[in-house]
Design a protein around this motif. Structure first.
Motif: not given
Length: 406
Positions: A153, A157-158, A174-175, A253-254
Motif C-alpha cells: 500500500y 495515498l492511504v 477513489e485511491k 494507485t494505493a
C-alpha cells in the motif's frame, strides 16, 4: 519472484539414461583442491548472490567434514535434471527447487526420503512448510525458504490498511487497486477464502480426483474477482504485472498485491510504501498460495547420509542468505531474531501472511492447474463467462489435463 516451473507430464517421457552433465549449468566451483577428500556435488536454481553465499557455507562444512563440495549454478529445466540423474551424472544434492516440482521428481524415483532428525519441525515457522515437502505422508525434501503474496500500500495515498476487502474496495474506488488479477497464483487466495481448494488434503495425502475450485465458496471468490473488474472497473481486464507495477510505482494507485520479490524495486524507486496482510473477505482469512524453495538428496547418490548432513547444515544456517540475497522469507523461527530480519521493514508482514497461506500442491497433477486457472479468470473478467462458468470450466479442464498425463 522465482518462476513456478510448469512441468508438463510429457516431460516424464524424457526420462532416459544418457551422457548429460549438468544441462544448463555453469559456474562450477570446488571447496578445495585436495584430491584425497571425498566429493559432494550441489546443483542450485537460486539467484547468483544466494548461490555464492551458499557455496561459502558449503565450503566451510566441507573443510570440517573432509569433503570437496562442488556447487553448480543450474539454470536448466527440470527434465534436464531428470535426465542427468538417471544417467548418474546428476548432483548429490539439489538446493533450491520450487516445491511444486517435487511430485514429478518423486514419481521418477529420484528423491531419497528425508531421514528422521534432518527437519526440526518444531522450529519451522508453520506446519505448512512441512506439508509442502511431504508427499503421501513421506517427507522427500527440506524447506529452505518460502514466499507468498501480501498487500502493498502507498502510504502517501492511504494512512492505514482497511480491515476487510469490502472496505478496501470502497477506498479503492477513489485511491486505486491494481494487480495482475489474471495470474492464478496471485488471485487464488480470494478463491480459497471461502473454502475453495485445488486438491482435497486428506491428512497429508492430496486427492487429485477431488477438486474444490467450483464449490460454493470458490464461486464466491470468482464473483469477487469478477466484481473488481466488470462492475467496479478498478482495473482493466487485460492488466498484467508490468502495468500494475507501473501504476503502483508511479503513485497512481494505493493498493497492489504481489510478493517479496518486488520489494527491492519499490525501495529503489523511492516509493513510500508498506506491506500488510491481505484483509479478510466475507469475514474469512484470505489464504494465498505459498511457494517453498526446497532441498533434496538424489536417490542415485552413493553418499546420502553425508549429503543429508550437509543439507541440514545449509538449511539451518542460510536464513539471512535467502532474506538478504534472495528477498525470500526464511523458514526457521530463529531466523526472525537476527539483525538482518529485524532491520527489514517489510518481511514481517509476509511472515504473518505465510502463516495462513496454502502450499501449492506438490503432486504431478498440479501441472494441469496453471493454464485453466489463468485462462478462465481472464475470460470471466473480459465478460465472456460468468463466475460459475469460470469455476466449472476450470475444474473440467484440470480434469482433462490430468487425464492426458496418464
Amino acid at each position: 519472484m522465482s518462476k513456478r516451473t510448469k512441468v508438463l507430464a510429457a516431460l516424464m517421457s524424457t526420462i532416459m539414461a544418457g551422457s548429460i552433465v549438468g544441462c544448463g549449468s555453469s559456474d562450477t566451483t570446488t571447496s578445495s583442491n585436495d584430491d584425497s577428500k571425498k566429493e559432494l556435488t550441489i546443483w542450485s536454481h537460486l539467484k547468483t548472490g544466494e548461490i555464492k553465499a551458499i557455496e561459502e557455507l558449503a565450503n566451510k562444512w566441507g573443510e570440517e567434514n573432509g569433503y570437496n563440495v562442488k556447487v553448480v549454478d543450474d539454470q536448466g529445466e527440470p527434465q534436464d535434471y531428470i535426465q542427468a540423474a538417471n544417467s548418474s551424472k546428476g548432483p548429490d544434492i539439489y538446493f533450491g527447487v520450487a516445491h511444486d516440482n517435487l511430485g514429478t521428481f518423486q514419481k521418477a524415483g529420484l528423491l531419497a526420503e528425508v531421514p528422521e532428525g534432518v527437519i526440526d519441525e518444531g522450529a519451522l515457522a508453520s506446519e505448512q512448510l512441512a506439508d509442502a515437502v511431504t508427499i503421501d505422508g513421506t517427507q522427500y525434501a527440506v524447506p529452505i525458504a518460502q514466499e507468498t503474496t501480501a498487500l502493498f500500500y502507498n502510504k502517501d495515498l492511504v494512512s492505514e490498511v482497511p480491515e476487510t476487502m469490502e472496505e478496501l474496495v470502497e477506498v479503492a474506488a477513489e485511491k486505486g487497486f491494481k494487480y495482475a488479477i489474471g495470474d492464478f497464483y496471485r488471485s487464488y487466495g480470494f478463491i480459497a477464502a471461502n473454502g475453495g481448494y485445488v486438491f482435497k488434503n486428506n491428512d497429508g495425502v492430496l486427492d487429485s480426483t477431488d477438486i474444490g475450485l467450483n464449490n460454493e465458496g470458490a464461486i464466491k471468490g470468482y464473483e469477487f474477482l469478477e466484481d473488481l473488474v466488470v462492475n467496479r472497473k478498478l482495473m482493466a481486464s487485460d492488466i498484467n504485472g508490468d502495468a500494475a507495477i507501473g501504476e503502483f510505482t508511479s503513485g497512481n494507485t494505493a493498493f497492489f498485491i504481489s510478493g517479496p520479490w518486488d520489494v527491492a524495486a519499490f525501495e529503489e524507486s523511492g516509493l513510500n510504501f508498506g506491506v500488510a496482510k491481505i484483509p479478510s473477505l466475507n469475514g474469512n482469512e484470505v489464504t494465498p498460495f505459498m511457494g517453498v524453495q526446497a532441498a533434496f538428496v538424489s536417490s542415485k547418490s552413493d553418499k546420502q547420509d553425508d549429503a543429508w548432513e550437509l543439507v541440514k547444515y545449509l538449511a539451518e544456517n542460510s536464513g539471512d542468505i535467502v532474506l538478504e540475497e534472495g528477498n525470500r522469507i526464511p523458514v526457521y523461527t530463529d531466523s526472525f531474531e537476527t539483525e538482518a530480519f529485524k532491520n527489514n521493514k517489510y518481511m514481517g508482514a509476509f511472515v504473518e501472511q505465510a502463516k495462513v497461506a496454502d502450499p501449492m500442491p506438490n503432486i504431478p497433477e498440479v501441472q494441469a492447474m496453471w493454464k485453466p486457472g489463468e485462462t478462465n479468470i481472464l475470460l470471466m473478467i473480459q465478460g465472456q463467462q460468468t463466475a460459475k462458468e469460470a469455476a466449472d470450466k476450470t475444474v473440467e479442464q484440470i480434469k482433462e489435463g490430468i487425464a492426458q498425463q496418464k
